[in-house]
Design a protein around this motif. Structure first.
Motif, short mmCIF file in Angstrom:
data_model
loop_
_atom_site.label_atom_id
_atom_site.label_comp_id
_atom_site.label_asym_id
_atom_site.label_seq_id
_atom_site.Cartn_x
_atom_site.Cartn_y
_atom_site.Cartn_z
N GLU A 124 0.83 -1.20 0.00
CA GLU A 124 0.00 0.00 0.00
C GLU A 124 0.87 1.26 0.00
O GLU A 124 0.60 2.21 -0.74
CB GLU A 124 -0.94 0.01 1.20
CG GLU A 124 -1.84 1.21 1.23
CD GLU A 124 -2.80 1.21 2.41
OE1 GLU A 124 -3.52 2.21 2.54
OE2 GLU A 124 -2.83 0.24 3.18
N VAL A 125 1.93 1.28 0.82
CA VAL A 125 2.83 2.43 0.84
C VAL A 125 3.51 2.59 -0.52
O VAL A 125 3.64 3.70 -1.03
CB VAL A 125 3.86 2.29 1.98
CG1 VAL A 125 4.97 3.32 1.87
CG2 VAL A 125 3.17 2.42 3.34
N PHE A 126 3.92 1.49 -1.12
CA PHE A 126 4.51 1.55 -2.45
C PHE A 126 3.51 2.13 -3.45
O PHE A 126 3.83 3.02 -4.24
CB PHE A 126 4.97 0.16 -2.91
CG PHE A 126 5.26 0.09 -4.38
CD1 PHE A 126 6.35 0.75 -4.92
CD2 PHE A 126 4.42 -0.62 -5.22
CE1 PHE A 126 6.60 0.70 -6.29
CE2 PHE A 126 4.66 -0.68 -6.59
CZ PHE A 126 5.76 -0.02 -7.12
N ASP A 127 2.29 1.65 -3.43
CA ASP A 127 1.26 2.05 -4.38
C ASP A 127 0.90 3.53 -4.24
O ASP A 127 0.70 4.23 -5.23
CB ASP A 127 0.02 1.19 -4.18
CG ASP A 127 -0.93 1.18 -5.36
OD1 ASP A 127 -0.57 1.75 -6.41
OD2 ASP A 127 -2.01 0.62 -5.24
N ASP A 138 6.71 -9.57 -3.22
CA ASP A 138 5.73 -9.35 -4.28
C ASP A 138 5.30 -7.89 -4.30
O ASP A 138 4.14 -7.56 -4.12
CB ASP A 138 4.52 -10.25 -4.05
CG ASP A 138 3.53 -10.21 -5.20
OD1 ASP A 138 3.91 -9.83 -6.31
OD2 ASP A 138 2.35 -10.55 -4.96
N LEU A 139 6.25 -6.98 -4.53
CA LEU A 139 5.96 -5.56 -4.49
C LEU A 139 5.32 -5.11 -5.80
O LEU A 139 5.99 -4.96 -6.82
CB LEU A 139 7.25 -4.76 -4.22
CG LEU A 139 7.05 -3.30 -3.84
CD1 LEU A 139 6.26 -3.19 -2.54
CD2 LEU A 139 8.39 -2.61 -3.70
N ARG A 140 4.00 -4.96 -5.76
CA ARG A 140 3.25 -4.49 -6.92
C ARG A 140 2.04 -3.72 -6.42
O ARG A 140 1.73 -3.74 -5.22
CB ARG A 140 2.84 -5.64 -7.83
CG ARG A 140 1.99 -6.69 -7.15
CD ARG A 140 1.77 -7.89 -8.06
NE ARG A 140 1.31 -9.01 -7.28
CZ ARG A 140 0.04 -9.45 -7.28
NH1 ARG A 140 -0.86 -8.86 -8.02
NH2 ARG A 140 -0.30 -10.48 -6.54
N ILE A 142 -1.54 -2.46 -5.30
CA ILE A 142 -2.57 -3.16 -4.57
C ILE A 142 -3.91 -2.42 -4.63
O ILE A 142 -4.96 -3.04 -4.56
CB ILE A 142 -2.12 -3.38 -3.11
CG1 ILE A 142 -3.02 -4.35 -2.38
CG2 ILE A 142 -2.02 -2.06 -2.36
CD1 ILE A 142 -2.49 -4.76 -1.03
N LEU A 143 -3.87 -1.10 -4.81
CA LEU A 143 -5.10 -0.30 -4.85
C LEU A 143 -5.35 0.33 -6.21
O LEU A 143 -6.50 0.45 -6.62
CB LEU A 143 -5.03 0.83 -3.79
CG LEU A 143 -4.91 0.35 -2.35
CD1 LEU A 143 -4.61 1.51 -1.43
CD2 LEU A 143 -6.17 -0.36 -1.91
N MET A 144 -4.30 0.74 -6.88
CA MET A 144 -4.43 1.40 -8.18
C MET A 144 -4.24 0.37 -9.29
O MET A 144 -3.59 -0.65 -9.09
CB MET A 144 -3.39 2.51 -8.31
CG MET A 144 -3.44 3.56 -7.21
SD MET A 144 -5.05 4.35 -7.04
CE MET A 144 -5.13 5.26 -8.55
N PRO A 145 -4.80 0.65 -10.48
CA PRO A 145 -4.59 -0.26 -11.61
C PRO A 145 -3.11 -0.38 -11.96
O PRO A 145 -2.33 0.56 -11.74
CB PRO A 145 -5.36 0.41 -12.76
CG PRO A 145 -6.26 1.40 -12.12
CD PRO A 145 -5.65 1.79 -10.84
N ASP A 146 -2.72 -1.50 -12.51
CA ASP A 146 -1.31 -1.73 -12.86
C ASP A 146 -0.76 -0.69 -13.81
O ASP A 146 0.41 -0.33 -13.73
CB ASP A 146 -1.13 -3.12 -13.47
CG ASP A 146 -1.33 -4.23 -12.46
OD1 ASP A 146 -1.15 -3.96 -11.25
OD2 ASP A 146 -1.67 -5.35 -12.86
N GLU A 147 -1.58 -0.19 -14.71
CA GLU A 147 -1.10 0.78 -15.69
C GLU A 147 -1.00 2.21 -15.15
O GLU A 147 -0.51 3.10 -15.82
CB GLU A 147 -1.97 0.75 -16.95
CG GLU A 147 -3.44 1.01 -16.73
CD GLU A 147 -4.24 -0.23 -16.34
OE1 GLU A 147 -5.44 -0.07 -16.07
OE2 GLU A 147 -3.70 -1.35 -16.29
N PHE A 148 -1.45 2.43 -13.94
CA PHE A 148 -1.36 3.76 -13.32
C PHE A 148 0.10 4.06 -13.01
O PHE A 148 0.80 3.25 -12.42
CB PHE A 148 -2.20 3.77 -12.03
CG PHE A 148 -2.47 5.13 -11.48
CD1 PHE A 148 -3.40 5.95 -12.08
CD2 PHE A 148 -1.81 5.58 -10.35
CE1 PHE A 148 -3.68 7.20 -11.56
CE2 PHE A 148 -2.08 6.82 -9.83
CZ PHE A 148 -3.01 7.64 -10.44
N THR A 149 0.59 5.22 -13.41
CA THR A 149 2.02 5.51 -13.29
C THR A 149 2.36 6.49 -12.18
O THR A 149 3.54 6.70 -11.90
CB THR A 149 2.56 6.08 -14.62
OG1 THR A 149 1.83 7.26 -14.95
CG2 THR A 149 2.42 5.05 -15.73
#
Length: 176
Positions: A124-127, A138-140, A142-149
């Protein structure tokens, strides 16, 4: 010992244990509204968290979050701070550990090896802030779409966004 003095005694015990282990100069201390806060450089973060868990009994990671202090009046430390709220259920003690990071590539070591529950909190902090956790399994997003930059909780992110909402997939509820 009254209920009001028990947390202070537990905090004093935590500080005594850490002082015996580390000596002086590894972290700085402050108190705010009864909370003990330890500020530690990122190079010593894992060492301090490990000591708090193994030697001080702070076995529960209650919270892991971040703050962006961009433009904060009088701020001289790092732009971002990540905080870890740890609790010792046996003594009732708690401590807040803070570590600062800066742009252009803010990163900290992951707390996942110590507390597997840090998994989603670090994600979440990463996102939201773009702070990377080295060693996270598995840092990816979690709340925003993958394509969100972008990172929406950064202070330099516009309140109304950058026009990216029209690109989000629409989610609809299935009719029953």
């Amino acid at each position: 010992m009254s209920a009001a003095t028990a947390p202070h005694a537990a905090q004093a015990q935590i500080l005594a244990t850490l002082a015996a282990h580390f000596g002086d100069g590894v972290f700085s201390i402050s108190r705010f509204r009864g909370n003990l806060r330890l500020f530690v450089p990122k190079s010593r973060l894992v060492e301090l968290l490990t000591a708090l868990k193994q030697q001080c009994g702070c076995t529960y990671l209650a919270e892991l979050g971040a703050a962006d202090y961009l433009g904060y009046p009088g701020r001289t430390r790092n732009r971002f701070e990540v905080h870890y709220v740890l609790r010792n259920f046996d003594t009732g003690g708690s401590v807040i550990v803070k570590a600062g990071v800066d742009d252009p590539d803010p990163s900290l070591p992951s707390a996942y090896p110590l507390w597997p529950g840090a998994d989603w909190m670090e994600r979440e902090v990463f996102d939201m802030y773009g702070i990377r956790f080295e060693g996270h399994p598995d840092l990816r997003r979690i709340l925003m779409p993958d394509e969100f930059t972008a990172f929406p909780l950064r202070k330099d992110y516009p309140l109304r966004g950058r026009g990216e909402r029209h690109n989000f997939p629409k989610l609809t509820r299935a009719e029953s």
